[in-house]
Scaffold this motif. Sequence first.
Motif, PDB file in Angstrom:
ATOM      1  N   ASN A  77      -3.368   7.454   1.529  1.00  0.00           N
ATOM      2  CA  ASN A  77      -3.233   6.300   0.897  1.00  0.00           C
ATOM      3  C   ASN A  77      -3.497   6.696  -0.661  1.00  0.00           C
ATOM      4  OD1 ASN A  77      -3.532   3.860   0.120  1.00  0.00           O
ATOM      5  ND2 ASN A  77      -4.690   3.181   1.512  1.00  0.00           N
ATOM      6  N   LEU A  92       1.142   4.164   1.607  1.00  0.00           N
ATOM      7  CA  LEU A  92       0.489   5.164   2.689  1.00  0.00           C
ATOM      8  C   LEU A  92       1.488   6.131   3.071  1.00  0.00           C
ATOM      9  CD1 LEU A  92      -0.998   2.432   5.043  1.00  0.00           C
ATOM     10  CD2 LEU A  92      -2.234   4.039   3.702  1.00  0.00           C
ATOM     11  N   GLN A 138       0.838  -1.172  -0.153  1.00  0.00           N
ATOM     12  CA  GLN A 138       0.067  -0.131   0.035  1.00  0.00           C
ATOM     13  C   GLN A 138       0.915   1.294   0.121  1.00  0.00           C
ATOM     14  OE1 GLN A 138      -2.314  -0.574   3.493  1.00  0.00           O
ATOM     15  NE2 GLN A 138      -4.079  -1.417   2.334  1.00  0.00           N
TER      16      GLN A 138
END
Length: 186
Positions: free
Chosen positions: A154, A138, A136
């Motif tokens: 995100n 992030l 991810q």
Amino acid sequence: MWKAATCTHPRAWEREMHNIKEVNEDAFKYLIAIPPRYWSRSRFTMQAKCDTLVNNMSEAFNNVIVDARSKPIISMLEDIRLYIMKRWSKNRSKVQKYEGDICPKIRARLSKESDQTKYWIPRYFRIWSYFSWSGQKLFEVRHVSLIGDKFTVNIESQECNCRKWLISGIPCCHAIAALNFLNLKA
């Protein structure tokens, strides 16, 4: 009131409502009686992707049809139909001439948000003291002063907890800062 209306985060809305209460308690009571989901971006849903607070579109339309409204129903509807057809035709011609992949007003908003990125520092968001191993994208985006706000962005789910990106579909300055860090185009 406009500050409370344009806030995208519920905590910012509460802060502005507190300021209103300090200045004028009657105004505060009046506003708090109206559910904020009707008038504050901080409570808008994320499905619509529209952050418009004013009623200018319907007012402009009503101004255009002011002469048609005095006619019998069939004549009125015919005038409205002709107006809409002409407007669509004019807009279609403008779009065909336009060279670009983003509309001018959205480009202007993106440019404004991009200018604000100089005040924000993105860093990979750490999970359990490790960089995000899940793939991810992030980020924790902090204000350059390091004492200001910080936001979580995100990239994969196109979310920032300031909620601007969620509400409008246009990346906020925090998201653009994170995208720039990854050399991705906003």
